[in-house]
Each structure stands twice: as structure tokens, then as C-alpha cells.
Design a protein around this motif. Structure first.
Motif, PDB file in Angstrom:
ATOM      1  N   THR A  22      -1.632   1.327  -3.605  1.00  0.00           N
ATOM      2  CA  THR A  22      -2.366   1.661  -2.385  1.00  0.00           C
ATOM      3  C   THR A  22      -3.796   1.138  -2.438  1.00  0.00           C
ATOM      4  O   THR A  22      -4.307   0.568  -1.467  1.00  0.00           O
ATOM      5  CB  THR A  22      -2.356   3.178  -2.160  1.00  0.00           C
ATOM      6  OG1 THR A  22      -1.007   3.606  -1.975  1.00  0.00           O
ATOM      7  CG2 THR A  22      -3.167   3.563  -0.938  1.00  0.00           C
ATOM      8  N   VAL A  29      -3.849   8.718   2.864  1.00  0.00           N
ATOM      9  CA  VAL A  29      -4.039   7.823   1.719  1.00  0.00           C
ATOM     10  C   VAL A  29      -4.328   8.576   0.423  1.00  0.00           C
ATOM     11  O   VAL A  29      -3.880   8.175  -0.656  1.00  0.00           O
ATOM     12  CB  VAL A  29      -5.169   6.815   2.042  1.00  0.00           C
ATOM     13  CG1 VAL A  29      -5.756   6.213   0.783  1.00  0.00           C
ATOM     14  CG2 VAL A  29      -4.634   5.706   2.940  1.00  0.00           C
ATOM     15  N   ALA A  51       0.815  -1.211   0.000  1.00  0.00           N
ATOM     16  CA  ALA A  51       0.000   0.000   0.000  1.00  0.00           C
ATOM     17  C   ALA A  51       0.843   1.252   0.000  1.00  0.00           C
ATOM     18  O   ALA A  51       0.427   2.289  -0.528  1.00  0.00           O
ATOM     19  CB  ALA A  51      -0.930  -0.001   1.210  1.00  0.00           C
ATOM     20  N   ALA A 110      -1.696   9.347  -2.294  1.00  0.00           N
ATOM     21  CA  ALA A 110      -1.232   8.302  -3.198  1.00  0.00           C
ATOM     22  C   ALA A 110      -1.786   8.460  -4.615  1.00  0.00           C
ATOM     23  O   ALA A 110      -1.251   7.881  -5.557  1.00  0.00           O
ATOM     24  CB  ALA A 110      -1.607   6.923  -2.643  1.00  0.00           C
TER      25      ALA A 110
END
Length: 489
Positions: free
Chosen positions: A15, A127, A2, A130
């Protein structure tokens, strides 16, 4: 896997697939403890490879155990949030599809929002980054900000996990179709032009002096910084000259006599402006109360901006009474405590252009300074990235700056001490760049833009409203599920 999409690896699907794999594993967990262990291991796999550079910033010669435990404590703290999310998902009695596609995304983004809050705020490796700048879900950034991109990523991961564990082929096809729909919607949103060009383009010189942090405050290297930036500024003919954060590692009153007048004369000779940065006392007679400050010199007048959001353990020590003794026993660079500056009323005007300024760590918080961003035509970030030669934090911080440009729909000029010094367009793509860890000046031209994106107008209220709605739906469904279970018993 990830963490491979974050800079410097930049493997786009990693990810999304890694998160989908996490949720698919959680679907097989029947106990909260087992789910928490899975989430914690995933968190370590996510944060450890991308934050290894923390270990290069500590001194292992004096206190090797403490120097190892410090960074590990931060990584473990970050990893505890995926563990908590996983435990809550594992404890829920909701239908599996709702747990994977609604509850898990809402809880995950809530945990990322928490990492933006308080004295220990460290939203690194959110996140959503990404996807920046080329992932299809990055198109949601001008609408919902980086937390909204995180939410879209987690929703896609949830549906992919549901497709992996569902028994009926029709259900699997429908789940994959939802993922494709979200990806297409993000790509389509990325084609919307939320802002419009305004006025003439601006030519700027971004100066990079390359002073490593461990050497920056020595008398010899302080003198070298003055010579380096003075020479780079003298050679530039741009209307706007920008230096990185604390290019001069001195108090303003400690600058050599006539040096600031020399720089101001350069700006006036070109009928332009120059941004310089140093430390400044907030008031006379308060030697320990100082700020990281930026001042403009030139035809637009004297404008001052003081840094407001400080880096924990880089510019101040949270809970200093307990943590300062531990920090000082393992830090390679003895930190100078700074104070947050007073809130700045709005943007700056330089070279005929309205500018929203952020200084280094402030760039990590897209929800802040939105009023200045809305008024501005151009974003400027002054950076002091230097972590004992490690390049990963430079790469990761560049990705963050690209997200700020994408959220605002405006170009961004970024002057960094050691790198990356770049010009970024309003879609988050790098236009021009200097190699990191070099002494050079980047001459670039950008086109200012006016207008505001939905995210600049509403901030994190938009994505967090969606998160709150998802949590409310899950809470109601959980209440009914538990009531049914009690009635059945």
C-alpha cells in the motif's frame, strides 16, 4: 498493488509503495483532468480487487445488468474520492514538495473521514488498516486512531514520491530520511503500553454456529440455529459465553417457550454470564420497528444493548423511496429493515469484567462508543459476516477488529456467525481462532486491562486537527502563489 496489503493478502509494503507511485505520477500531471483520471484509475485498482465479493451478494439470474451495475456503482463512488483528491492536487499552484507531502495526505485523509459520515457511510479499506497489526505505522493507532495511521502512511508516501521525482541527490536522501524517521517513530510508539492489566484473567467461550446468510432465515435453519447454539452453550464451562450477532434469527417473543430460561439456567449453574442475540421489538404494537439486540443472562443481571449503527443495504436502505425498488430486484437475501437502537449509556459488566460491546458494522467506527471503551476492561464484538460464501469480507473485517483492539490498548473477543471467531490481544494480534465456516466453540483466556489511550480520550479530533492544520498551511501558500502569479502577469 496498493490493495495487496489489506486482508487476506497482507503484503505490508504494497500500500505504501502503491500510494507513493500514485503521487509520483501526479507530480508529472500538469492539468487537473489528467490528474483526476490517474486518481480514478488508481481508485479502481485499489477497491476493485478487494471488493470483488460485492458481486457474490447479488442475484444475477433476474436482473443481470442491474446486479452488475449495483456493486460497480459503489466501487466507482469510492474511486471518485481518489480522483477528486488527485484533481485538487493537480490544480494547486503550490511547490511540488508541499503538494506531495502535505496537501495530498491532508486531502486523502479528509476523503476517508467523509467515508465515515452519513447514511451511506462505508469506510471499508481505509488506508490505515493496511498497517494492522504488524506494520511499523500501526504504532500510531493508540495515539491517532486509524485515520492517523492513514495520515502517517500518506505522509511517508508523499516523501517517497518526492524522493523519486526530486532532481538533487541531497533532496532525495533527505526525503528518504524523513520516511525512515516516521517509520521508526511509529514502531517506537507501538512499544508504549498505554493500559495496564487489571484483575484476574477471564475464560470465555465464543460460539460459532456457521449459518450462511441465504439460509439463516429459513424455518429449518432457524430451528438448526437454536439446536446448534443451545448444544454449544450446554457443553461450555466458561464463565462468559458469547454468541454472535442475531445467533437466533427471531424476535425475542418468538423464541421457543422455556429456551431463554434454559440458557439462563446454564449461566447461573456456572456462576457466569451469557450473551445472546436476536431481534427485538422496540415497543409492543410496532411490528415493523425492531432492533438487532443483545441480552445478557446470568449472575450479572439482565443487561440489554441494541445495535445503533446500521449497515446500509444490509440492515436498512438509505433513501428508500428511490433505492428500495432497485435493491429488491437484485438482492439475493431479502433484507429485514431494522431501526437503530437508543444510545447505550456505557459499558456492560459481565463475569466481573467491564465490557464495551459493539455489534458487527459498529466495529468499523472506532470514533464511536469511546466512553464505553474508556470505562471498559475488555472489548467484545458480535459479528454476522456472511456474504454468500466469500471469505474476503471476513478477513477484512477481522483486520478492522484488530485495529479496534490496537486503538484501545485492550483485548477483544470476537464471536462471528461464520468467521472469524477470535481472541485478540491489546496489540491487535490474534491469540486464538476458529477456522471460518465451521460449527465450533472457541475456549480462550484473556487478561482484562484498564486505562485509556490518547485516541480513546480524544477520538478523531486528533488526526483531523493535524489534517486541518495541513490544509490551512496549503491554503495560505496557495493564496500567496496565486497572488504572486497575478502580480507577475
Amino acid at each position: 498493488m496498493a490493495g495487496l496489503r489489506f486482508a487476506p493478502h497482507n503484503l505490508w509494503p504494497a500500500t505504501l509503495l502503491g500510494l507513493a507511485g500514485l503521487l509520483a505520477l501526479l507530480a508529472r500531471q500538469r492539468r487537473p483532468l489528467g490528474a483526476a483520471i490517474v486518481g480514478g484509475v488508481f481508485g479502481l485498482a485499489l477497491f476493485m480487487p478487494s471488493l470483488w465479493w460485492l458481486f457474490s451478494g447479488v442475484d444475477r439470474s433476474q436482473e443481470p445488468v442491474l446486479a452488475l451495475l449495483g456493486p460497480l456503482a459503489l466501487i466507482a463512488g469510492l474511486s471518485s474520492l481518489p480522483a477528486a483528491v488527485a484533481a485538487l492536487v493537480g490544480a494547486a499552484r503550490l511547490p511540488l514538495s508541499l503538494r506531495l507531502t502535505v496537501l495530498a495526505p491532508a486531502l486523502w485523509v479528509s476523503s476517508e473521514w467523509l467515508r465515515h459520515q452519513g447514511a451511506l457511510a462505508f469506510p471499508w479499506l481505509t488506508v490505515g488498516y493496511a498497517q494492522v497489526p504488524d506494520g511499523p505505522l500501526a504504532g500510531f493507532a493508540p495515539l491517532l486512531g486509524i485515520l492517523g495511521v492513514s495520515l502517517a502512511t500518506m505522509v511517508c508516501a508523499g516523501w517517497l514520491a518526492w524522493a523519486a521525482v526530486a532532481r538533487q541527490s541531497r533532496t532525495r536522501v533527505a526525503a528518504v530520511a524523513v520516511v525512515v524517521l516516521v517509520l521508526v517513530a511509529g514502531a517506537a510508539a507501538g512499544r508504549i503500553e498505554w493500559t495496564t492489566p487489571s484483575g484476574k484473567s477471564v475464560t470465555a467461550a465464543l460460539l460459532q454456529g456457521n449459518a450462511p446468510m441465504r439460509e439463516k432465515f429459513s424455518p429449518e435453519d432457524t430451528a438448526r440455529a437454536l439446536r446448534t447454539y443451545g448444544a454449544l452453550a450446554a457443553r461450555s464451562e466458561a464463565a462468559l459465553v458469547i454468541m454472535p450477532e442475531t445467533a437466533f434469527p427471531l424476535f425475542e417473543h418468538q423464541l421457543p417457550a422455556g429456551f431463554q430460561r434454559f440458557l439462563e439456567a446454564l449461566a447461573w449453574a456456572r456462576q457466569g454470564d451469557m450473551l445472546v442475540s436476536y431481534f427485538r421489538r422496540r415497543a409492543e404494537g410496532t411490528p415493523y420497528d425492531y432492533v438487532s439486540s443483545t441480552r445478557s443472562l446470568g449472575v450479572s443481571g439482565n443487561q440489554v444493548y441494541d445495535k445503533q449503527h446500521l449497515l446500509p443495504f444490509g440492515e436498512f436502505i438509505p433513501f428508500a423511496r428511490w433505492l428500495r425498488p432497485l435493491y429488491e430486484r437484485m438482492a439475493k437475501v431479502r433484507m429485514l429493515d431494522t431501526s437503530p437502537g437508543a444510545p447505550h449509556p456505557g459499558d456492560l459488566v459481565l463475569a466481573g469484567t467491564r465490557i464495551a460491546l459493539r455489534m458487527c458494522y459498529e466495529d468499523v467506527f472506532g470514533n464511536e462508543r469511546r466512553e464505553a471503551v474508556a470505562q471498559s476492561q475488555l472489548l467484545v464484538t458480535l459479528v454476522n459476516d456472511s456474504w454468500d460464501g466469500a471469505t474476503a469480507p471476513m478477513d477484512q473485517h477481522l483486520q478492522i477488529s484488530q485495529a479496534r483492539a490496537l486503538e484501545a490498548g485492550k483485548p477483544l473477543l470476537r464471536a462471528a456467525n461464520t468467521g472469524w471467531t477470535v481472541a485478540i490481544d491489546h496489540h491487535g494480534h490474534v491469540l486464538d481462532a476458529l477456522p471460518p465456516q465451521t460449527v465450533a466453540s472457541l475456549i480462550t483466556r484473556v487478561e482484562p486491562r484498564t486505562g485509556s489511550t490518547p485516541y480513546v480520550l480524544a477520538g478523531d479530533a486528533l488526526p483531523m486537527s493535524l489534517v486541518a492544520l495541513g490544509l490551512m498551511v496549503c491554503a495560505l501558500a496557495e493564496t500567496r502563489a496565486r497572488a504572486s502569479a497575478r502580480a507577475g502577469a
